[in-house]
Write a protein that holds these residues in place. Sequence first.
Motif, PDB file in Angstrom:
ATOM      1  N   GLY A 127      17.796  90.178  34.993  1.00  0.00           N
ATOM      2  CA  GLY A 127      18.054  88.948  35.728  1.00  0.00           C
ATOM      3  C   GLY A 127      19.412  88.407  35.315  1.00  0.00           C
ATOM      4  O   GLY A 127      19.534  87.759  34.282  1.00  0.00           O
ATOM      5  N   GLU A 169      15.585  90.112  39.266  1.00  0.00           N
ATOM      6  CA  GLU A 169      15.081  88.778  39.594  1.00  0.00           C
ATOM      7  C   GLU A 169      16.189  87.762  39.373  1.00  0.00           C
ATOM      8  O   GLU A 169      17.073  87.945  38.535  1.00  0.00           O
ATOM      9  N   TRP A 197      20.171  89.967  47.290  1.00  0.00           N
ATOM     10  CA  TRP A 197      19.183  91.037  47.104  1.00  0.00           C
ATOM     11  C   TRP A 197      18.917  91.747  48.430  1.00  0.00           C
ATOM     12  O   TRP A 197      18.658  92.945  48.458  1.00  0.00           O
ATOM     13  N   CYS A 234      12.665  92.933  48.991  1.00  0.00           N
ATOM     14  CA  CYS A 234      12.840  91.755  48.142  1.00  0.00           C
ATOM     15  C   CYS A 234      12.055  90.593  48.723  1.00  0.00           C
ATOM     16  O   CYS A 234      11.803  90.516  49.930  1.00  0.00           O
ATOM     17  N   ARG A 248      11.355  82.438  42.293  1.00  0.00           N
ATOM     18  CA  ARG A 248      12.256  83.506  41.899  1.00  0.00           C
ATOM     19  C   ARG A 248      12.457  84.480  43.058  1.00  0.00           C
ATOM     20  O   ARG A 248      11.514  84.773  43.803  1.00  0.00           O
ATOM     21  N   VAL A 251      13.032  88.215  43.919  1.00  0.00           N
ATOM     22  CA  VAL A 251      12.748  89.479  43.235  1.00  0.00           C
ATOM     23  C   VAL A 251      13.060  90.646  44.157  1.00  0.00           C
ATOM     24  O   VAL A 251      12.712  90.627  45.349  1.00  0.00           O
ATOM     25  N   VAL A 270      12.572  84.979  31.802  1.00  0.00           N
ATOM     26  CA  VAL A 270      11.621  85.314  32.865  1.00  0.00           C
ATOM     27  C   VAL A 270      10.216  85.033  32.337  1.00  0.00           C
ATOM     28  O   VAL A 270       9.879  85.453  31.232  1.00  0.00           O
ATOM     29  N   VAL A 299       5.111  91.817  38.464  1.00  0.00           N
ATOM     30  CA  VAL A 299       6.186  92.513  39.164  1.00  0.00           C
ATOM     31  C   VAL A 299       6.336  93.939  38.633  1.00  0.00           C
ATOM     32  O   VAL A 299       6.397  94.902  39.406  1.00  0.00           O
TER      33      VAL A 299
END
Length: 437
Positions: free
Chosen positions: A82, A159, A168, A191, A207, A209, A370, A378
Amino acid sequence: MTSPGAQDHLDGVRILDLFAGPGGLDVAAHFLGFKSVGIEWDRNACETRYAAGLPTIHADVSVMRETRFQEIPASVDVLAGGPPCQSFSVAGNGAGRRALDTVKEFIHRLVEGEDEAGIDRDLHSLGDPRTALVLEPLRWLLKAIETDGRDPYKVIVLEQVPEVLPLWEVYAKLLRGGEGRLRGVKYEAECWKLKTEQFGVPQTRKRAVLVARLPGAGAVRPPKATHRPFDVLRGRRTLAQPDMLPTEAAVPGTEQPWISMGEALDTASRAEGSPVDVSRLRTDDDMKFFVVSNYGSGGDPRNRGRRSSAEPAFTVTGKISRNKVYRSLAEYEAEKWDRFTIPESGVLQTFPHNFPWSGNDRAQQVGNAVPPRLGMHVLGHALRGAAPSEDELAAAGTWPDVPRTTTEELRRLGCGDRSQCPPDSHRVIRPRAEPSP
């Protein structure tokens, strides 16, 4: 679950965690049974990682890619991370948000094979150097593809704050296409925007991702929510009723109710040897308190948001120690407040109750991390196509003891050659006093 440690160091490591911080994704990987190594620039976060027994390389991610790439074990086939989000975050100065379209162009320029020195010069003109770091995962992927003897990463997990979702999406489109410097390497990539409270995290946090996998493991699908979302508008009430909302009841056949601050802290406090002591937050043996945020809401900096102990916490940021905790309206009127301790703040992020926070700027470490429970969902879906088991989630409440010798060995391995650590990063650490109860 075995204790993390330094004996075999990087043997069999599968996950490379860029911008690893104190270890949110690494903690998640540990409880899922995967080995990881993190690259982290901040020495304070490294001290926490060493104390937790997490293999760490104290380095700048960009420098590591440019000059020390060969030190990453060939067994690593998962790229995760991240990138710092301050320039994209609503709470930051917004340089990244203003530059989103420009950064999209840089992503295309990198894949199309433009000279990286020229790209770097243009990136530095954006104003906030952290904005460029969102490109580092792509650069690491391209480095792996272009290095002899290395295979492309099988899985990519990224993320960031929700404002980065458009980037993303560009990543995902390019990864599916496999053009330019990707040399025909194509991924199944998707995503999403996820809400942490829907995965059992006792706070509201969104978030962005991205998950990408090489073909053959099936379609990439989002992790399935396990808990209901929290309606932030339902908490609007006057200070005269700050703690009157009950926890939602479960409805058969639907997701579980979201987890409240009171429930999470109470559970953590009951663990053997827990540093979380919430006796000061109890009234008549019930967890009843309300929190006034350090941030304004509705565009008014003077309008501080409020949450009761029966609700999830606000997004845990590096300023969580500035939130004010009250047990009653009388305490509020008397300006008699409490603060969350670092272990309590960590619990609201779903770190184990006894996670060994170390070094300085601990609140910032907690806020930057995170949430491990979200990470477990995830990573579980990305690496094995399934959510973490109930046993794995239950085990994640307590961190295994790490011998001091392991911590010292990890520090030696991560910072043994200080000439390779980030400049000026080995100044004397003087721990700051924790907020008084």
